[in-house]
Design a protein around this motif. Sequence first.
Motif, short mmCIF file in Angstrom:
data_model
loop_
_atom_site.label_atom_id
_atom_site.label_comp_id
_atom_site.label_asym_id
_atom_site.label_seq_id
_atom_site.Cartn_x
_atom_site.Cartn_y
_atom_site.Cartn_z
N GLU A 122 11.16 31.20 19.21
CA GLU A 122 10.70 30.95 20.58
C GLU A 122 11.03 29.51 20.98
OE1 GLU A 122 6.71 33.67 20.75
OE2 GLU A 122 6.51 31.63 20.01
N VAL A 123 11.24 29.33 22.27
CA VAL A 123 11.48 28.01 22.83
C VAL A 123 10.51 27.84 23.99
CG1 VAL A 123 13.13 26.56 24.04
CG2 VAL A 123 13.91 28.01 22.18
N GLU A 124 9.88 26.66 24.04
CA GLU A 124 8.97 26.38 25.15
C GLU A 124 9.64 25.40 26.11
OE1 GLU A 124 4.62 24.46 25.97
OE2 GLU A 124 4.88 25.69 24.18
N THR A 125 9.70 25.82 27.37
CA THR A 125 10.28 24.99 28.41
C THR A 125 9.31 24.94 29.58
OG1 THR A 125 12.48 25.74 27.75
CG2 THR A 125 12.30 24.65 29.88
N ASN A 126 8.89 23.74 29.94
CA ASN A 126 7.96 23.54 31.07
C ASN A 126 6.70 24.41 30.92
OD1 ASN A 126 9.77 21.73 32.25
ND2 ASN A 126 10.86 23.40 33.28
N THR A 129 6.80 29.91 27.26
CA THR A 129 7.41 30.28 25.99
C THR A 129 8.35 31.46 26.22
OG1 THR A 129 5.43 29.58 24.81
CG2 THR A 129 6.93 31.03 23.64
N VAL A 130 9.58 31.29 25.73
CA VAL A 130 10.61 32.31 25.92
C VAL A 130 11.19 32.69 24.55
CG1 VAL A 130 12.85 32.82 27.00
CG2 VAL A 130 11.20 31.36 28.17
N GLN A 132 13.95 33.85 21.95
CA GLN A 132 15.39 33.63 21.83
C GLN A 132 15.97 34.73 20.93
OE1 GLN A 132 17.10 30.86 23.38
NE2 GLN A 132 15.15 31.02 24.44
#
Length: 145
Positions: A122-126, A129-130, A132
């Motif tokens: 997972e990647v957290e942006t702003n 959590t999305v 991958q």
Amino acid sequence: MKKFVLIAFLLASILTSCNVDDVNNHDFYLEVVPIDSVVMPEYFVKGEVYQIDITYTQPSSCYYFNDFFYEIDGQQRTVAVVNTVYTINNTTCIDAPEEVTVHFNFHATGSETYVFKFFQGEVETNGVTVDQYYIVEVPVVLSDD
């Protein structure tokens, strides 16, 4: 990823909830771990079975391969590795990441291209959590000739 965590939690709850007095004394839990790499064929021959090799990193000696999360949606397959993480009080975990290769067999029954989505974390942006995924499209042919 939330589906993975929910399924892992439900499975762990079912497997450890036999004794009502022992509800807060879990010796393990299930965790979805990111996939590092995958070995896939360039194409599938319809009707054949293929071994798909998956490599991932176990973070410590308390992690052991449990199973695959495998979801089918038409010609799309979502795949993740599930590890059992042991938390027994007198167990000492060695924090030495280890690369592990596991596999599953895939039977190519369809005649259209298969799309595999391998969970890579997972990647957290702003604050969002999305999940991958490493996405591989594998066409299907009728024969090897």
